[in-house]
Design a protein around this motif. Structure first.
Motif, PDB file in Angstrom:
ATOM      1  N   CYS A   1       0.425   3.329  -0.243  1.00 26.81           N
ATOM      2  CA  CYS A   1      -1.019   3.292  -0.458  1.00 26.81           C
ATOM      3  C   CYS A   1      -1.660   2.753   0.820  1.00 26.81           C
ATOM      4  CB  CYS A   1      -1.366   2.403  -1.648  1.00 26.81           C
ATOM      5  SG  CYS A   1      -0.667   2.938  -3.213  1.00 26.81           S
ATOM      6  N   GLY A   2      -2.837   2.224   0.710  1.00 28.77           N
ATOM      7  CA  GLY A   2      -3.523   1.693   1.881  1.00 28.77           C
ATOM      8  C   GLY A   2      -3.323   0.200   2.035  1.00 28.77           C
ATOM      9  N   MET A   3      -3.648  -0.273   3.215  1.00 36.01           N
ATOM     10  CA  MET A   3      -3.628  -1.705   3.481  1.00 36.01           C
ATOM     11  C   MET A   3      -4.869  -2.066   4.271  1.00 36.01           C
ATOM     12  SD  MET A   3       0.339  -2.666   4.315  1.00 36.01           S
ATOM     13  CE  MET A   3       0.035  -4.433   4.124  1.00 36.01           C
ATOM     14  N   ASP A   4      -5.268  -3.318   4.120  1.00 36.85           N
ATOM     15  CA  ASP A   4      -6.534  -3.751   4.716  1.00 36.85           C
ATOM     16  C   ASP A   4      -6.417  -5.157   5.291  1.00 36.85           C
ATOM     17  OD1 ASP A   4      -7.259  -2.961   1.482  1.00 36.85           O
ATOM     18  OD2 ASP A   4      -7.817  -1.535   3.037  1.00 36.85           O
ATOM     19  N   TRP A   5      -7.296  -5.446   6.198  1.00 38.42           N
ATOM     20  CA  TRP A   5      -7.550  -6.821   6.626  1.00 38.42           C
ATOM     21  C   TRP A   5      -8.985  -7.165   6.230  1.00 38.42           C
ATOM     22  CZ3 TRP A   5      -4.206 -10.398   8.219  1.00 38.42           C
ATOM     23  CH2 TRP A   5      -2.991  -9.986   8.802  1.00 38.42           C
ATOM     24  N   TYR A   6      -9.137  -8.302   5.590  1.00 40.04           N
ATOM     25  CA  TYR A   6     -10.444  -8.862   5.266  1.00 40.04           C
ATOM     26  C   TYR A   6     -10.558 -10.208   5.962  1.00 40.04           C
ATOM     27  CZ  TYR A   6     -11.676  -5.574   1.529  1.00 40.04           C
ATOM     28  OH  TYR A   6     -12.022  -4.452   0.817  1.00 40.04           O
ATOM     29  N   ARG A   7     -11.786 -10.704   6.010  1.00 39.51           N
ATOM     30  CA  ARG A   7     -11.973 -12.047   6.538  1.00 39.51           C
ATOM     31  C   ARG A   7     -13.123 -12.724   5.802  1.00 39.51           C
ATOM     32  NH1 ARG A   7     -14.640 -11.232  12.620  1.00 39.51           N
ATOM     33  NH2 ARG A   7     -16.778 -10.811  11.926  1.00 39.51           N
TER      34      ARG A   7
ATOM     35  N   THR B   1      -9.187  -1.090   7.717  1.00 46.91           N
ATOM     36  CA  THR B   1      -8.406  -0.509   6.646  1.00 46.91           C
ATOM     37  C   THR B   1      -7.653   0.713   7.140  1.00 46.91           C
ATOM     38  OG1 THR B   1      -8.523   0.359   4.388  1.00 46.91           O
ATOM     39  CG2 THR B   1     -10.334   0.910   5.855  1.00 46.91           C
ATOM     40  N   VAL B   2      -6.509   0.969   6.545  1.00 47.23           N
ATOM     41  CA  VAL B   2      -5.747   2.178   6.852  1.00 47.23           C
ATOM     42  C   VAL B   2      -5.313   2.799   5.535  1.00 47.23           C
ATOM     43  CG1 VAL B   2      -3.575   0.876   7.138  1.00 47.23           C
ATOM     44  CG2 VAL B   2      -3.814   3.171   8.139  1.00 47.23           C
ATOM     45  N   THR B   3      -5.520   4.103   5.413  1.00 45.16           N
ATOM     46  CA  THR B   3      -5.113   4.805   4.202  1.00 45.16           C
ATOM     47  C   THR B   3      -3.630   5.158   4.282  1.00 45.16           C
ATOM     48  OG1 THR B   3      -5.517   7.023   5.061  1.00 45.16           O
ATOM     49  CG2 THR B   3      -7.414   5.833   4.145  1.00 45.16           C
ATOM     50  N   ARG B   4      -3.097   5.662   3.189  1.00 48.36           N
ATOM     51  CA  ARG B   4      -1.682   6.047   3.207  1.00 48.36           C
ATOM     52  C   ARG B   4      -1.434   7.211   4.152  1.00 48.36           C
ATOM     53  NH1 ARG B   4      -0.972   8.423  -2.915  1.00 48.36           N
ATOM     54  NH2 ARG B   4      -2.649   9.946  -2.875  1.00 48.36           N
ATOM     55  N   ASN B   5      -2.479   7.932   4.486  1.00 42.28           N
ATOM     56  CA  ASN B   5      -2.346   9.026   5.446  1.00 42.28           C
ATOM     57  C   ASN B   5      -2.561   8.583   6.879  1.00 42.28           C
ATOM     58  OD1 ASN B   5      -1.854  10.966   3.404  1.00 42.28           O
ATOM     59  ND2 ASN B   5      -4.055  11.058   2.975  1.00 42.28           N
ATOM     60  N   GLY B   6      -2.816   7.291   7.060  1.00 41.98           N
ATOM     61  CA  GLY B   6      -2.966   6.774   8.409  1.00 41.98           C
ATOM     62  C   GLY B   6      -4.373   6.788   8.954  1.00 41.98           C
ATOM     63  N   VAL B   7      -5.347   7.106   8.116  1.00 46.49           N
ATOM     64  CA  VAL B   7      -6.734   7.109   8.579  1.00 46.49           C
ATOM     65  C   VAL B   7      -7.239   5.670   8.630  1.00 46.49           C
ATOM     66  CG1 VAL B   7      -9.077   7.869   8.094  1.00 46.49           C
ATOM     67  CG2 VAL B   7      -7.142   9.386   7.617  1.00 46.49           C
ATOM     68  N   LYS B   8      -7.818   5.299   9.756  1.00 44.17           N
ATOM     69  CA  LYS B   8      -8.248   3.921   9.960  1.00 44.17           C
ATOM     70  C   LYS B   8      -9.769   3.829  10.029  1.00 44.17           C
ATOM     71  CE  LYS B   8      -4.153   3.300  12.819  1.00 44.17           C
ATOM     72  NZ  LYS B   8      -3.659   3.024  14.180  1.00 44.17           N
ATOM     73  N   ASN B   9     -10.265   2.719   9.536  1.00 42.64           N
ATOM     74  CA  ASN B   9     -11.681   2.415   9.654  1.00 42.64           C
ATOM     75  C   ASN B   9     -11.859   0.941   9.970  1.00 42.64           C
ATOM     76  OD1 ASN B   9     -13.490   4.808   9.062  1.00 42.64           O
ATOM     77  ND2 ASN B   9     -12.079   4.914   7.341  1.00 42.64           N
TER      78      ASN B   9
ATOM     79  N   SER C   1      -2.786  -1.359  13.357  1.00 40.49           N
ATOM     80  CA  SER C   1      -1.615  -0.495  13.421  1.00 40.49           C
ATOM     81  C   SER C   1      -0.670  -0.848  12.279  1.00 40.49           C
ATOM     82  CB  SER C   1      -0.899  -0.632  14.773  1.00 40.49           C
ATOM     83  OG  SER C   1      -0.476  -1.960  14.999  1.00 40.49           O
ATOM     84  N   ARG C   2       0.171   0.086  11.950  1.00 38.23           N
ATOM     85  CA  ARG C   2       1.109  -0.122  10.846  1.00 38.23           C
ATOM     86  C   ARG C   2       2.479   0.402  11.262  1.00 38.23           C
ATOM     87  NH1 ARG C   2      -0.559   2.707   5.359  1.00 38.23           N
ATOM     88  NH2 ARG C   2      -0.089   4.541   6.625  1.00 38.23           N
ATOM     89  N   ASP C   3       3.479  -0.410  11.044  1.00 36.35           N
ATOM     90  CA  ASP C   3       4.872  -0.024  11.294  1.00 36.35           C
ATOM     91  C   ASP C   3       5.521   0.174   9.937  1.00 36.35           C
ATOM     92  OD1 ASP C   3       7.598   0.119  11.848  1.00 36.35           O
ATOM     93  OD2 ASP C   3       7.440  -1.202  13.589  1.00 36.35           O
ATOM     94  N   ASN C   4       5.638   1.405   9.530  1.00 36.61           N
ATOM     95  CA  ASN C   4       6.186   1.680   8.200  1.00 36.61           C
ATOM     96  C   ASN C   4       7.651   1.266   8.084  1.00 36.61           C
ATOM     97  OD1 ASN C   4       3.740   2.739   7.318  1.00 36.61           O
ATOM     98  ND2 ASN C   4       4.267   4.814   7.950  1.00 36.61           N
ATOM     99  N   ALA C   5       8.387   1.371   9.162  1.00 34.32           N
ATOM    100  CA  ALA C   5       9.801   1.000   9.135  1.00 34.32           C
ATOM    101  C   ALA C   5       9.974  -0.497   8.874  1.00 34.32           C
ATOM    102  CB  ALA C   5      10.463   1.382  10.439  1.00 34.32           C
ATOM    103  N   LYS C   6       9.009  -1.282   9.380  1.00 35.89           N
ATOM    104  CA  LYS C   6       9.071  -2.737   9.185  1.00 35.89           C
ATOM    105  C   LYS C   6       8.187  -3.198   8.036  1.00 35.89           C
ATOM    106  CE  LYS C   6      10.114  -3.801  14.023  1.00 35.89           C
ATOM    107  NZ  LYS C   6       9.715  -4.555  15.239  1.00 35.89           N
ATOM    108  N   ASN C   7       7.518  -2.243   7.398  1.00 31.76           N
ATOM    109  CA  ASN C   7       6.619  -2.605   6.295  1.00 31.76           C
ATOM    110  C   ASN C   7       5.596  -3.647   6.734  1.00 31.76           C
ATOM    111  OD1 ASN C   7       6.809  -1.144   3.914  1.00 31.76           O
ATOM    112  ND2 ASN C   7       7.603  -2.851   2.725  1.00 31.76           N
ATOM    113  N   THR C   8       5.070  -3.454   7.915  1.00 34.07           N
ATOM    114  CA  THR C   8       4.205  -4.455   8.526  1.00 34.07           C
ATOM    115  C   THR C   8       2.906  -3.835   9.021  1.00 34.07           C
ATOM    116  OG1 THR C   8       6.125  -5.760   9.211  1.00 34.07           O
ATOM    117  CG2 THR C   8       4.049  -6.209  10.332  1.00 34.07           C
TER     118      THR C   8
END
Length: 118
Positions: A32-38, A50-58, A70-77
């Motif tokens: 799914c997507g992941m986000d940073w909030y503050r 935010t980044v969607t599961r398809n890699g679209v960033k906003n 950025s997202r490293d799927n191999a490291k789940n990070t």
């Protein structure tokens, strides 16, 4: 069990840089997507990036090209590179993972402090 651990925060001077990391365990960061909030002192929580599961960033409007997600799927990070930091970037930064079968269950990290001094 989904767990989120953030790291990389700290104190820097105006114009400095920090790189935040968010490690997800118990699920797949690319599902799914992941986000940073503050949330700054006396302010409401706001979306940083935010980044969607398809890699679209906003990015939030205040970012203005200073931050890179950025997202490293191999490291789940998930990473947030923050450059040209300003005092108004001082806040607690939170990583959020959107999980569940329909990506509608939200998991939050504990938050990490970023302090930018003049």
């Amino acid at each position: 069990q989904v767990q989120i651990v953030e790291s990389g925060g700290g104190s820097v001077e105006t114009g400095g840089s920090l790189k935040l990391s968010c490690v997800l365990s118990g699920s797949d960061a690319s599902k799914c997507g992941m986000d940073w909030y503050r949330q700054g002192p006396g302010k409401e929580r706001e979306l940083v990036s935010t980044v969607t599961r398809n890699g679209v960033k906003n990015y939030g409007g205040f970012v203005m090209g200073r931050f890179t997600l950025s997202r490293d799927n191999a490291k789940n990070t998930l990473y947030l590179q923050m450059n040209s930091l300003k005092t108004e970037d001082t806040a607690m930064y939170y990583c959020r993972f959107r999980g569940g079968s329909y990506c509608d269950v939200y998991y939050w990290g504990q938050g990490i402090q970023v302090t930018v001094s003049p």
